[in-house]
Design a protein around this motif. Sequence first.
Motif, PDB file in Angstrom:
ATOM      1  N   SER A  32       0.813  -1.219   0.000  1.00  0.00           N
ATOM      2  CA  SER A  32       0.000   0.000   0.000  1.00  0.00           C
ATOM      3  C   SER A  32       0.847   1.270   0.000  1.00  0.00           C
ATOM      4  CB  SER A  32      -0.942  -0.006   1.195  1.00  0.00           C
ATOM      5  OG  SER A  32      -0.221  -0.035   2.395  1.00  0.00           O
ATOM      6  N   TYR A  35      -0.178   4.001  -2.423  1.00  0.00           N
ATOM      7  CA  TYR A  35      -1.226   4.960  -2.051  1.00  0.00           C
ATOM      8  C   TYR A  35      -0.608   6.211  -1.428  1.00  0.00           C
ATOM      9  CZ  TYR A  35      -4.748   1.302  -2.694  1.00  0.00           C
ATOM     10  OH  TYR A  35      -5.558   0.328  -3.207  1.00  0.00           O
ATOM     11  N   LYS A  43      -6.214   5.568   2.870  1.00  0.00           N
ATOM     12  CA  LYS A  43      -6.400   4.264   2.223  1.00  0.00           C
ATOM     13  C   LYS A  43      -5.132   3.422   2.354  1.00  0.00           C
ATOM     14  CE  LYS A  43      -8.235   2.218  -2.011  1.00  0.00           C
ATOM     15  NZ  LYS A  43      -8.769   2.474  -3.349  1.00  0.00           N
ATOM     16  N   TYR A  47      -5.192  -0.278   4.326  1.00  0.00           N
ATOM     17  CA  TYR A  47      -4.834  -1.521   3.658  1.00  0.00           C
ATOM     18  C   TYR A  47      -3.503  -2.084   4.153  1.00  0.00           C
ATOM     19  CZ  TYR A  47      -8.933  -1.327   0.825  1.00  0.00           C
ATOM     20  OH  TYR A  47     -10.245  -1.316   0.425  1.00  0.00           O
ATOM     21  N   LEU A  90      -3.628  -7.718  -5.269  1.00  0.00           N
ATOM     22  CA  LEU A  90      -4.843  -6.923  -5.482  1.00  0.00           C
ATOM     23  C   LEU A  90      -4.602  -5.456  -5.106  1.00  0.00           C
ATOM     24  CD1 LEU A  90      -7.870  -6.758  -6.191  1.00  0.00           C
ATOM     25  CD2 LEU A  90      -8.330  -7.342  -3.808  1.00  0.00           C
ATOM     26  N   TRP A  93      -2.546  -3.814  -7.871  1.00  0.00           N
ATOM     27  CA  TRP A  93      -3.395  -3.566  -9.032  1.00  0.00           C
ATOM     28  C   TRP A  93      -4.305  -2.360  -8.795  1.00  0.00           C
ATOM     29  CZ3 TRP A  93      -8.382  -6.511 -10.452  1.00  0.00           C
ATOM     30  CH2 TRP A  93      -8.790  -6.178 -11.736  1.00  0.00           C
ATOM     31  N   ASP A  94      -4.846  -2.262  -7.593  1.00  0.00           N
ATOM     32  CA  ASP A  94      -5.719  -1.136  -7.259  1.00  0.00           C
ATOM     33  C   ASP A  94      -4.939   0.179  -7.280  1.00  0.00           C
ATOM     34  OD1 ASP A  94      -8.448  -0.318  -6.361  1.00  0.00           O
ATOM     35  OD2 ASP A  94      -7.296   0.440  -4.656  1.00  0.00           O
ATOM     36  N   VAL A  98      -5.950   3.342  -9.626  1.00  0.00           N
ATOM     37  CA  VAL A  98      -6.204   4.668  -9.047  1.00  0.00           C
ATOM     38  C   VAL A  98      -5.283   5.698  -9.698  1.00  0.00           C
ATOM     39  CG1 VAL A  98      -6.015   6.041  -6.931  1.00  0.00           C
ATOM     40  CG2 VAL A  98      -7.125   3.815  -6.876  1.00  0.00           C
ATOM     41  N   PRO A 104     -11.429   2.331  -8.781  1.00  0.00           N
ATOM     42  CA  PRO A 104     -10.653   1.379  -7.979  1.00  0.00           C
ATOM     43  C   PRO A 104     -11.451   0.102  -7.719  1.00  0.00           C
ATOM     44  CG  PRO A 104     -11.391   3.192  -6.613  1.00  0.00           C
ATOM     45  CD  PRO A 104     -11.782   3.528  -8.014  1.00  0.00           C
ATOM     46  N   LYS A 105     -10.730  -1.004  -7.522  1.00  0.00           N
ATOM     47  CA  LYS A 105     -11.351  -2.284  -7.205  1.00  0.00           C
ATOM     48  C   LYS A 105     -11.602  -2.438  -5.709  1.00  0.00           C
ATOM     49  CE  LYS A 105     -11.307  -3.647 -11.409  1.00  0.00           C
ATOM     50  NZ  LYS A 105     -12.537  -3.589 -12.161  1.00  0.00           N
ATOM     51  N   LEU A 106     -10.809  -1.746  -4.887  1.00  0.00           N
ATOM     52  CA  LEU A 106     -10.956  -1.817  -3.439  1.00  0.00           C
ATOM     53  C   LEU A 106     -11.713  -0.583  -2.948  1.00  0.00           C
ATOM     54  CD1 LEU A 106      -7.369  -3.003  -2.503  1.00  0.00           C
ATOM     55  CD2 LEU A 106      -9.453  -4.357  -2.514  1.00  0.00           C
ATOM     56  N   GLU A 108     -12.886   2.790  -1.082  1.00  0.00           N
ATOM     57  CA  GLU A 108     -12.185   4.018  -0.669  1.00  0.00           C
ATOM     58  C   GLU A 108     -12.426   4.293   0.809  1.00  0.00           C
ATOM     59  OE1 GLU A 108     -10.263   6.140  -2.521  1.00  0.00           O
ATOM     60  OE2 GLU A 108     -10.455   4.853  -4.275  1.00  0.00           O
TER      61      GLU A 108
END
Length: 109
Positions: A32, A35, A43, A47, A90, A93-94, A98, A104-106, A108
């Motif tokens: 993460s 991010y 975020k 994560y 994952l 990838w997210d 973003v 995004p797949k995850l 927020e």
Amino acid sequence: MKSTKSPATAPKDPGIAALISVVGMLLLGAPSLGYFYLGNVRKGVVYLLALWAAAVVIFGLMAVGTLVTFGIGLLCMLPLGLLVLAFGILIVWDVYLVAQGQKPKLPEF
């Protein structure tokens, strides 16, 4: 005329964000970190803590299963360890999505 965009509002490179996430995952177990590069600190922290908590629980179960079954349980529980890796992938990838400006797949935070 020169662009007046500050570095904080300039778009971030998706490749760099994904690279930071992959390196963070491999070296620190922290995918993460991408991010944080994108400026989404909340975020990133959520994560990061979620991945570490999942790793502690899953690897704790693997350790207990190994002790109880004298090593045989490790073979049975090894696929659980792959869940931690899948969650890390994952997140990477997210981060990439973003950074590209896609949905995004995850969730927020």
